[in-house]
Design a protein around this motif. Structure first.
Motif, PDB file in Angstrom:
ATOM      1  N   GLY A 552      -1.596   8.014   8.684  1.00 24.15           N
ATOM      2  CA  GLY A 552      -2.664   7.926   9.662  1.00 24.15           C
ATOM      3  C   GLY A 552      -3.581   6.735   9.489  1.00 24.15           C
ATOM      4  N   LYS A 553      -3.295   5.836   8.546  1.00 23.05           N
ATOM      5  CA  LYS A 553      -4.149   4.680   8.294  1.00 23.05           C
ATOM      6  C   LYS A 553      -3.426   3.391   8.682  1.00 23.05           C
ATOM      7  CE  LYS A 553      -6.175   6.927   4.217  1.00 23.05           C
ATOM      8  NZ  LYS A 553      -7.347   7.440   4.920  1.00 23.05           N
ATOM      9  N   THR A 554      -4.208   2.372   8.953  1.00 26.23           N
ATOM     10  CA  THR A 554      -3.659   1.031   9.107  1.00 26.23           C
ATOM     11  C   THR A 554      -3.510   0.439   7.711  1.00 26.23           C
ATOM     12  OG1 THR A 554      -4.764   0.763  11.238  1.00 26.23           O
ATOM     13  CG2 THR A 554      -4.027  -1.243  10.122  1.00 26.23           C
ATOM     14  N   VAL A 555      -2.311  -0.062   7.398  1.00 28.04           N
ATOM     15  CA  VAL A 555      -2.027  -0.503   6.031  1.00 28.04           C
ATOM     16  C   VAL A 555      -1.550  -1.951   6.035  1.00 28.04           C
ATOM     17  CG1 VAL A 555      -0.649  -0.098   3.965  1.00 28.04           C
ATOM     18  CG2 VAL A 555      -1.418   1.844   5.338  1.00 28.04           C
ATOM     19  N   ILE A 556      -2.130  -2.741   5.153  1.00 27.22           N
ATOM     20  CA  ILE A 556      -1.663  -4.108   4.895  1.00 27.22           C
ATOM     21  C   ILE A 556      -1.329  -4.177   3.418  1.00 27.22           C
ATOM     22  CG2 ILE A 556      -2.256  -6.556   4.902  1.00 27.22           C
ATOM     23  CD1 ILE A 556      -4.202  -5.974   7.184  1.00 27.22           C
ATOM     24  N   ALA A 557      -0.068  -4.412   3.108  1.00 24.14           N
ATOM     25  CA  ALA A 557       0.391  -4.398   1.718  1.00 24.14           C
ATOM     26  C   ALA A 557       0.958  -5.756   1.331  1.00 24.14           C
ATOM     27  CB  ALA A 557       1.440  -3.311   1.515  1.00 24.14           C
ATOM     28  N   ILE A 558       0.620  -6.184   0.123  1.00 26.23           N
ATOM     29  CA  ILE A 558       1.179  -7.411  -0.457  1.00 26.23           C
ATOM     30  C   ILE A 558       1.976  -7.009  -1.677  1.00 26.23           C
ATOM     31  CG2 ILE A 558       0.647  -9.620  -1.559  1.00 26.23           C
ATOM     32  CD1 ILE A 558      -1.978  -9.641  -0.036  1.00 26.23           C
ATOM     33  N   ALA A 559       3.179  -7.507  -1.792  1.00 24.80           N
ATOM     34  CA  ALA A 559       3.993  -7.198  -2.970  1.00 24.80           C
ATOM     35  C   ALA A 559       5.008  -8.298  -3.178  1.00 24.80           C
ATOM     36  CB  ALA A 559       4.689  -5.853  -2.814  1.00 24.80           C
ATOM     37  N   HIS A 560       5.094  -8.792  -4.405  1.00 21.01           N
ATOM     38  CA  HIS A 560       6.162  -9.723  -4.738  1.00 21.01           C
ATOM     39  C   HIS A 560       7.465  -8.972  -4.974  1.00 21.01           C
ATOM     40  CE1 HIS A 560       2.617 -12.313  -5.713  1.00 21.01           C
ATOM     41  NE2 HIS A 560       3.387 -13.190  -5.105  1.00 21.01           N
ATOM     42  N   ARG A 561       7.343  -7.716  -5.413  1.00 19.39           N
ATOM     43  CA  ARG A 561       8.528  -6.878  -5.593  1.00 19.39           C
ATOM     44  C   ARG A 561       8.845  -6.261  -4.238  1.00 19.39           C
ATOM     45  NH1 ARG A 561       8.270  -3.008 -10.660  1.00 19.39           N
ATOM     46  NH2 ARG A 561       6.488  -2.244  -9.482  1.00 19.39           N
ATOM     47  N   LEU A 562       9.769  -6.876  -3.523  1.00 14.49           N
ATOM     48  CA  LEU A 562       9.990  -6.545  -2.118  1.00 14.49           C
ATOM     49  C   LEU A 562      10.485  -5.127  -1.907  1.00 14.49           C
ATOM     50  CD1 LEU A 562      11.603  -9.899  -0.915  1.00 14.49           C
ATOM     51  CD2 LEU A 562       9.206  -9.204  -0.905  1.00 14.49           C
ATOM     52  N   SER A 563      11.106  -4.540  -2.911  1.00 14.02           N
ATOM     53  CA  SER A 563      11.620  -3.183  -2.750  1.00 14.02           C
ATOM     54  C   SER A 563      10.501  -2.177  -2.499  1.00 14.02           C
ATOM     55  CB  SER A 563      12.418  -2.762  -3.994  1.00 14.02           C
ATOM     56  OG  SER A 563      11.574  -2.812  -5.147  1.00 14.02           O
ATOM     57  N   THR A 564       9.277  -2.500  -2.951  1.00 16.06           N
ATOM     58  CA  THR A 564       8.159  -1.564  -2.788  1.00 16.06           C
ATOM     59  C   THR A 564       7.603  -1.563  -1.366  1.00 16.06           C
ATOM     60  OG1 THR A 564       6.521  -3.227  -3.461  1.00 16.06           O
ATOM     61  CG2 THR A 564       7.494  -1.873  -5.193  1.00 16.06           C
ATOM     62  N   ILE A 565       7.920  -2.580  -0.552  1.00 14.33           N
ATOM     63  CA  ILE A 565       7.392  -2.620   0.812  1.00 14.33           C
ATOM     64  C   ILE A 565       8.500  -2.671   1.860  1.00 14.33           C
ATOM     65  CG2 ILE A 565       5.237  -3.734   0.107  1.00 14.33           C
ATOM     66  CD1 ILE A 565       6.394  -6.382   1.112  1.00 14.33           C
ATOM     67  N   ALA A 566       9.743  -2.558   1.429  1.00 14.15           N
ATOM     68  CA  ALA A 566      10.873  -2.699   2.361  1.00 14.15           C
ATOM     69  C   ALA A 566      10.862  -1.634   3.455  1.00 14.15           C
ATOM     70  CB  ALA A 566      12.194  -2.648   1.591  1.00 14.15           C
ATOM     71  N   GLU A 567      10.256  -0.482   3.206  1.00 10.44           N
ATOM     72  CA  GLU A 567      10.286   0.598   4.176  1.00 10.44           C
ATOM     73  C   GLU A 567       9.092   0.588   5.124  1.00 10.44           C
ATOM     74  OE1 GLU A 567      10.719   4.294   2.171  1.00 10.44           O
ATOM     75  OE2 GLU A 567      12.583   3.739   1.167  1.00 10.44           O
TER      76      GLU A 567
END
Length: 614
Positions: A552-567
């Motif tokens: 239910g939130k707007t999310v902006i994520a930064i990650a060098h480990r791409l597997s953590t944000i792939a979804e």
């Protein structure tokens, strides 16, 4: 009761807004002294009464000598009873009472509260300074400026009361008395006043500049020491104790040299004043004896004149030291103003409303930005994040991902373009309300040197213990918190974590940071390498909680480990401050662009390279 009343006469905290102090030295003093000007005037009055009483005492002693020379012992009290009664009142009541009141006001009302009032107001203003203000200076140096400016302003006020004010009263008193006795006695005093004034005018003001230099050297030295201690882990990891010693030694040498330069100026003044005072005593004594021989003055007059001159001689040394200290303190205050009274770079517009987040839409509209002295980091950047959308920012190091987050939080103002949340330009709303609406977990988590409970409560100040412990449970922190104990024996949620949280592991600090974000429960969530410090098992456990938190939130994520944000719903690939690709993970891999290259390197490229080398 009188002491208790004086001690609470001035509130060291004051009750005003955190206003910017003036940059001019006179206005700076007035800014802090005007709220207590009645107290300062009362202090000057009682100090003045005490000084005048002392001058009157010298005059009366001269009269006594003359009366004793011409009166018979058996009729002495009968003839002079009225004068003796008046003098008794002055000696026994007026002088001690005025002295006690003036010292009580200075020591109980002014001295303990004025410095801390200045420190408190300066601390509050500096606390609201822009992030760049702190990034460009030593934290220890800034703290030193806040502390010593308050101390020096207080000392300057006391120097005026105990030095300049008393000197003026004594000089006026001597002129009045000597004029009544024989105006020829004024010549040595007049010459001395002229010479003393020249000393003050020519030799004291340079002390102000030298004192400012010493203040700067002192602050720099403290900044160097604090910097070494704050980064002690790096010092030990790289075995750089000798290097840090050399770094601080340079500061010690600079401070010592600045101190020597200041002391040399003070010694020169002391030598000059000693010669002037010697000449004043000898000339007054010789002149008064000559006038007595001519029958122009009495023995009592000689006693009054030489007694006052000896008293002035005694006073002149410490008054000059007081005036010197006054200029030193003014120099220190001036040096502090240069740091403390700086304009806030990022400030709210007048009458700015609070941000209202109803949906959580974030729009970057043609944004450009560069840091001072650097080339543009963000160039004509446009991005729309829909309400409730979860996007990932991807790119090489230095591409501008963290800068975008800093701009969203308004740690810096954009050079051009606009960032809006639900149609509200973030530059037009209150900064506090903006940051209250955004929760963030950073890669480099820094905790306050307070209890675990206080650190988690930082997410929401009014949270009760049950909410704090529930947030810790969701952040997978409740398993290690009960086992914590600090050097004072405090355990569990009451254990203190050390400066910047050094007593906890990186993973433990990260989980505390996630717990306070869970507690904050803001509508917009920013994750900057939020799980980078966690081991795989803990990360897996927290990922589910983060997914629940993101719901239910707007999310902006930064990650060098791409597997953590792939979804995430959408990935935005940034390079050199602009968007080069965007889409889902699958779409970007198929595109075979920059994202695909980064993905290949993380999903086997390095292992393949190592295999070829083997």
């Amino acid at each position: 009761m009188f002491f208790n009343w004086l001690e609470y006469l001035v509130d060291p905290l004051g009750r005003s807004d955190a206003l910017q102090p003036p940059k001019e030295i006179g206005a700076f003093f007035g800014f802090y002294l005007w709220p207590m000007h009645r107290l300062i005037l009362a202090t000057l009055f009682f100090t003045g009464v005490a000084a005048v009483s002392e001058i009157y005492l010298y005059s009366f002693l001269g009269d006594i000598v003359d009366w004793m020379a011409i009166s018979r012992p058996e009729t002495f009290f009968e003839v002079h009873s009225t004068q003796l009664l008046v003098m008794t009142v002055v000696i026994a009541i007026i002088r001690p009472l005025s002295t006690i009141v003036s010292r009580a006001v200075i020591n109980l009302s002014l001295a303990p509260t004025l410095a801390n009032r200045v420190r408190w107001q300066n601390y509050r203003y500096v606390l609201r300074q822009s992030l760049s203000f702190f990034q460009n200076d030593f934290a220890g140096r800034i703290a030193q400026k806040v502390m010593q400016t308050g101390h020096s302003l207080r000392e300057a006020v006391i120097n005026v009361i105990d030095g300049v004010w008393l000197l003026l009263i004594y000089l006026v008193g001597i002129v009045v008395l000597f004029s009544d006795i024989d105006q020829r006695l004024l010549w040595p005093v007049a010459i001395w006043v002229i010479a003393y004034s020249i000393v003050v005018i020519r030799m004291v003001p340079p002390v102000r500049a030298k004192s400012a230099a010493l203040s700067e050297a002192s602050s720099s030295l403290i900044g160097r020491v604090v910097d070494s201690y704050t980064n002690i882990q790096s010092v030990k990891l790289f075995s750089h104790a000798d290097h840090e010693e050399q770094f601080v030694a340079e500061g010690v040498i600079e401070h010592t040299r600045a101190f020597q330069v200041l002391m040399r100026a003070i010694v020169n003044m002391a030598m000059t004043l000693t010669l002037l005072n010697t000449a004043l005593v000898l000339s007054t004594a010789a002149l008064s004896i000559w006038l007595w021989q001519q029958g122009a003055v009495s023995i009592g007059t000689i006693a009054v004149a030489n007694g006052l001159i000896i008293r002035l001689n005694q006073m002149s040394g410490w008054i000059l030291r007081t005036i010197t200290l006054l200029f030193e303190n003014i120099g220190t205050v001036q040096n502090g103003i240069e740091t403390i009274a700086k304009d806030t770079v990022v400030r709210d517009v007048e009458g700015a409303p609070a941000l209202t987040v109803s949906r959580g839409e974030v729009i970057f509209d043609n944004v450009s930005f560069h840091y001072d002295g650097a080339k543009a980091i963000i160039r004509d950047f446009s991005l729309a994040v829909k309400p409730g959308e979860k996007i990932g920012l991807v790119g090489r190091s230095g591409a501008g991902k963290s800068t975008l987050v800093n701009l969203l939080l308004r740690f810096y103002d954009v050079d051009s373009g606009e960032i809006s949340i639900d149609g509200q330009n973030i530059a037009s709303v209150q900064q506090e309300s903006l940051r209250e609406s955004i929760a963030m977990v950073t890669q480099d988590t820094s905790l306050l040197h307070r209890s675990i409970r206080d650190n988690i409560r930082y997410g929401r100040a009014g949270a009760d213990p049950e909410e704090i412990e529930h947030a810790a449970l969701l952040a997978e922190a409740s398993d290690f918190i009960p086992d914590l104990i600090d050097q004072h024996g405090r355990g569990g949620y009451e254990a203190h974590v050390g400066e910047r949280g050094v007593k906890l592991s990186g993973g433990q600090r990260q989980r505390i940071a996630i717990a306070r974000v869970i507690l904050k429960n803001a509508p917009i969530l920013v994750l900057d390498e939020a799980t980078s410090a966690l081991d795989s098992e803990v990360e897996l456990a927290i990922q589910q909680q983060l997914h629940n938190l993101m719901d239910g939130k707007t999310v902006i994520a930064i990650a060098h480990r791409l597997s953590t944000i792939a979804e995430l719903d959408r990935l935005v690939v940034i390079d050199e401050g602009g968007i080069v690709e965007q889409g889902t993970h699958r779409e970007l891999v198929q595109l075979d662009g920059l994202y695909a290259q980064l993905w290949k390197r993380q999903s086997g490229g390095f292992l393949g390279l190592l295999g070829e080398q083997g």
